[in-house]
Design a protein around this motif. Structure first.
Motif, PDB file in Angstrom:
ATOM      1  N   UNK A   1      -9.799   0.727  -2.921  1.00  0.00           N
ATOM      2  CA  UNK A   1      -9.704  -0.596  -2.323  1.00  0.00           C
ATOM      3  C   UNK A   1      -9.108  -0.446  -0.923  1.00  0.00           C
ATOM      4  N   UNK A   2      -9.874  -0.843   0.095  1.00  0.00           N
ATOM      5  CA  UNK A   2      -9.396  -0.745   1.468  1.00  0.00           C
ATOM      6  C   UNK A   2      -8.369  -1.848   1.728  1.00  0.00           C
ATOM      7  N   UNK A   3      -7.185  -1.444   2.174  1.00  0.00           N
ATOM      8  CA  UNK A   3      -6.129  -2.414   2.481  1.00  0.00           C
ATOM      9  C   UNK A   3      -6.152  -2.816   3.952  1.00  0.00           C
ATOM     10  N   UNK A   4      -6.930  -2.099   4.753  1.00  0.00           N
ATOM     11  CA  UNK A   4      -7.019  -2.376   6.197  1.00  0.00           C
ATOM     12  C   UNK A   4      -8.456  -2.704   6.607  1.00  0.00           C
TER      13      UNK A   4
ATOM     14  N   UNK B   1      -6.034   2.654   5.343  1.00  0.00           N
ATOM     15  CA  UNK B   1      -5.129   2.748   4.198  1.00  0.00           C
ATOM     16  C   UNK B   1      -5.880   2.203   2.991  1.00  0.00           C
ATOM     17  N   UNK B   2      -5.802   2.920   1.872  1.00  0.00           N
ATOM     18  CA  UNK B   2      -6.520   2.483   0.680  1.00  0.00           C
ATOM     19  C   UNK B   2      -5.715   2.744  -0.579  1.00  0.00           C
ATOM     20  N   UNK B   3      -5.982   1.932  -1.590  1.00  0.00           N
ATOM     21  CA  UNK B   3      -5.351   2.075  -2.894  1.00  0.00           C
ATOM     22  C   UNK B   3      -6.353   2.675  -3.873  1.00  0.00           C
ATOM     23  N   UNK B   4      -5.862   3.584  -4.712  1.00  0.00           N
ATOM     24  CA  UNK B   4      -6.683   4.159  -5.774  1.00  0.00           C
ATOM     25  C   UNK B   4      -6.556   3.239  -6.990  1.00  0.00           C
ATOM     26  N   UNK B   5      -7.666   2.668  -7.443  1.00  0.00           N
ATOM     27  CA  UNK B   5      -7.645   1.764  -8.594  1.00  0.00           C
ATOM     28  C   UNK B   5      -8.678   2.219  -9.616  1.00  0.00           C
ATOM     29  N   UNK B   6      -8.578   1.676 -10.825  1.00  0.00           N
ATOM     30  CA  UNK B   6      -9.530   2.031 -11.878  1.00  0.00           C
ATOM     31  C   UNK B   6     -10.941   1.568 -11.534  1.00  0.00           C
TER      32      UNK B   6
ATOM     33  N   UNK C   1       0.855  -3.247  -4.053  1.00  0.00           N
ATOM     34  CA  UNK C   1      -0.424  -3.080  -3.379  1.00  0.00           C
ATOM     35  C   UNK C   1      -0.865  -4.388  -2.741  1.00  0.00           C
ATOM     36  N   UNK C   2      -0.641  -5.510  -3.410  1.00  0.00           N
ATOM     37  CA  UNK C   2      -1.002  -6.805  -2.825  1.00  0.00           C
ATOM     38  C   UNK C   2      -0.210  -7.071  -1.547  1.00  0.00           C
ATOM     39  N   UNK C   3       1.076  -6.721  -1.538  1.00  0.00           N
ATOM     40  CA  UNK C   3       1.894  -6.905  -0.342  1.00  0.00           C
ATOM     41  C   UNK C   3       1.410  -6.000   0.793  1.00  0.00           C
ATOM     42  N   UNK C   4       1.030  -4.773   0.451  1.00  0.00           N
ATOM     43  CA  UNK C   4       0.489  -3.864   1.461  1.00  0.00           C
ATOM     44  C   UNK C   4      -0.843  -4.380   1.992  1.00  0.00           C
ATOM     45  N   UNK C   5      -1.620  -5.028   1.141  1.00  0.00           N
ATOM     46  CA  UNK C   5      -2.890  -5.612   1.587  1.00  0.00           C
ATOM     47  C   UNK C   5      -2.651  -6.735   2.583  1.00  0.00           C
ATOM     48  N   UNK C   6      -1.564  -7.503   2.399  1.00  0.00           N
ATOM     49  CA  UNK C   6      -1.220  -8.556   3.364  1.00  0.00           C
ATOM     50  C   UNK C   6      -0.864  -7.942   4.716  1.00  0.00           C
ATOM     51  N   UNK C   7      -0.104  -6.848   4.690  1.00  0.00           N
ATOM     52  CA  UNK C   7       0.193  -6.137   5.940  1.00  0.00           C
ATOM     53  C   UNK C   7      -1.088  -5.597   6.555  1.00  0.00           C
ATOM     54  N   UNK C   8      -1.978  -5.104   5.693  1.00  0.00           N
ATOM     55  CA  UNK C   8      -3.246  -4.567   6.174  1.00  0.00           C
ATOM     56  C   UNK C   8      -4.120  -5.616   6.823  1.00  0.00           C
ATOM     57  N   UNK C   9      -4.052  -6.848   6.351  1.00  0.00           N
ATOM     58  CA  UNK C   9      -4.839  -7.913   6.973  1.00  0.00           C
ATOM     59  C   UNK C   9      -4.351  -8.199   8.384  1.00  0.00           C
ATOM     60  N   UNK C  10      -3.029  -8.223   8.572  1.00  0.00           N
ATOM     61  CA  UNK C  10      -2.481  -8.415   9.918  1.00  0.00           C
ATOM     62  C   UNK C  10      -2.969  -7.289  10.832  1.00  0.00           C
TER      63      UNK C  10
ATOM     64  N   UNK D   1       3.876  -1.727   4.143  1.00  0.00           N
ATOM     65  CA  UNK D   1       3.286  -1.001   5.261  1.00  0.00           C
ATOM     66  C   UNK D   1       1.767  -0.876   5.127  1.00  0.00           C
ATOM     67  N   UNK D   2       1.111  -0.813   6.282  1.00  0.00           N
ATOM     68  CA  UNK D   2      -0.319  -0.485   6.367  1.00  0.00           C
ATOM     69  C   UNK D   2      -0.535   0.290   7.655  1.00  0.00           C
ATOM     70  N   UNK D   3      -1.501   1.215   7.636  1.00  0.00           N
ATOM     71  CA  UNK D   3      -1.701   2.163   8.725  1.00  0.00           C
ATOM     72  C   UNK D   3      -3.204   2.279   8.994  1.00  0.00           C
ATOM     73  N   UNK D   4      -3.598   2.125  10.254  1.00  0.00           N
ATOM     74  CA  UNK D   4      -5.018   2.276  10.584  1.00  0.00           C
ATOM     75  C   UNK D   4      -5.182   2.629  12.050  1.00  0.00           C
ATOM     76  N   UNK D   5      -6.075   3.587  12.309  1.00  0.00           N
ATOM     77  CA  UNK D   5      -6.465   3.956  13.675  1.00  0.00           C
ATOM     78  C   UNK D   5      -7.938   3.657  13.858  1.00  0.00           C
TER      79      UNK D   5
END
Length: 251
Positions: A243-246, A234-239, A10-19, A103-107
Motif C-alpha cells: 500500500x503506497x502511503x505517498x 513509502x509503502x506498507x506491507x499488508x496481507x 499505518x493510517x497516521x503515516x498515510x495522512x503524513x504521506x498525503x501531505x 513520518x512519510x518519505x518520498x523523492x
C-alpha cells in the motif's frame, strides 16, 4: 530490530504521506527555468507549516534544510542553493514529512523545461524500476526480491544502479531496519511481513554506479559527471499487497 506497525500507525503515516504527495504535486507548477533550489526548499517548508506538518530531515544529523535538492549529476542529499535551474536540467526533491509524529518519505525527479531524450529515458526507467520493486513488496517475499527486480530491469536498459544509498524502514524514526538495497539476489535477505513500512528509492545513473561526496559531507555525485535520477515511495506491507502511503494519485 525490525518494528512492524499497527493498522492505526499505518493510517497516521498515510495522512503524513498525503501531505507529502500534495506537496510534490504542487512542485510540478513551481519547478521551471529560473527558479532556485532554495526557493523550492522555502516553498516546501511553508507548504508543510500551513498543514501543521514539519520537515523531519531538517536538523537530522545537523542537516540544515527542509529538502534535499539534487541537480543533474547529484545523486542525492544535495543542498538547496541560490543557483538558478536552467532549461534541460533535472532536479530530484526529497523530503520527509512529520505530521503529528507520523513520518512519510518520498523523492521525485523533475524535468526543468524541455530535457533531452536520453535524460527523459533515464527518468522513465528510474520510475519504472521503482514500481517493479514495489510489485515484489509482498508478504512472504524477501528484500533481495525487491533489489533484484530493480537491478535486472535497470541494467537491462544500460543504467548504473547506485549501491551506496538504499531504502530503509521508517516510522517512528527516519531510518530504521531493514535496509532495502536496489540490487541483489532473489530469495535473499529478511522476509517481508505484514506491518512492515519501508521506502524503496532507486537511484539510477546514465553512467557508472559509483558516487563521491562533496566537502559539505552530504552531497553525493556521480564519479563520472553523468546524470542521476531517483524516485521514492513509502509503502506498507499488508496481507493484500503493498500500500503506497505517498501515492500522488496520477503518476
Amino acid at each position: 530490530m525490525i518494528h512492524r506497525k499497527t493498522k492505526r500507525e499505518i493510517e497516521l503515516m498515510k495522512e503524513a504521506g498525503k501531505v507529502l504527495a500534495d506537496c510534490h504535486k504542487e512542485l510540478r507548477n513551481i519547478i521551471k527555468p529560473g527558479v532556485t533550489t532554495k526557493q523550492i526548499d522555502d516553498f516546501v517548508e511553508f507548504f508543510l507549516e500551513e498543514r501543521g506538518a514539519t520537515p523531519e530531515q531538517k536538523g537530522y544529523h545537523d542537516y540544515p534544510f527542509a529538502t534535499c535538492a539534487s541537480v543533474n549529476d547529484v545523486i542525492c542529499h544535495g543542498f538547496p542553493g541560490t543557483q538558478k535551474l536552467k532549461e534541460g536540467d533535472i532536479v530530484t526533491v526529497d523530503m520527509v514529512v512529520n505530521l503529528n509524529g507520523a513520518l512519510a518519505d518520498s523523492a521525485w525527479s523533475y524535468a526543468v523545461g524541455s530535457i533531452s531524450d536520453d535524460v527523459q529515458q533515464l527518468l522513465d526507467a528510474t520510475k519504472k524500476s521503482l514500481y517493479l520493486g514495489i510489485e515484489q513488496a509482498v508478504v512472504g517475499n524477501r528484500i533481495g526480491d525487491i533489489g533484484h527486480a530493480i537491478q535486472k530491469y535497470a541494467e537491462s536498459k544500460g543504467y548504473g544502479v547506485v549501491r551506496d544509498f538504499t531504502g530503509h524502514g521508517i516510522g517512528p524514526t527516519l531510518h530504521e531496519e531493514p535496509m532495502i538495497p536496489h540490487f541483489g539476489e532473489p530469495g535473499t535477505g529478511p522476509r517481508l511481513k505484514e506491518g512492515m513500512v519501508i521506502t524503496i528509492e532507486p537511484m539510477l545513473n546514465i553512467g557508472a554506479p559509483f558516487s563521491t561526496i562533496d566537502e559539505d559531507g552530504w552531497t553525493a555525485r556521480t564519479v563520472d559527471g553523468s546524470i542521476s535520477a531517483q524516485y521514492e515511495h513509502t509503502l506498507a506491507i499488508t496481507k493484500d499487497g503493498p500500500v503506497l502511503l505517498t501515492d500522488q494519485g496520477d503518476e
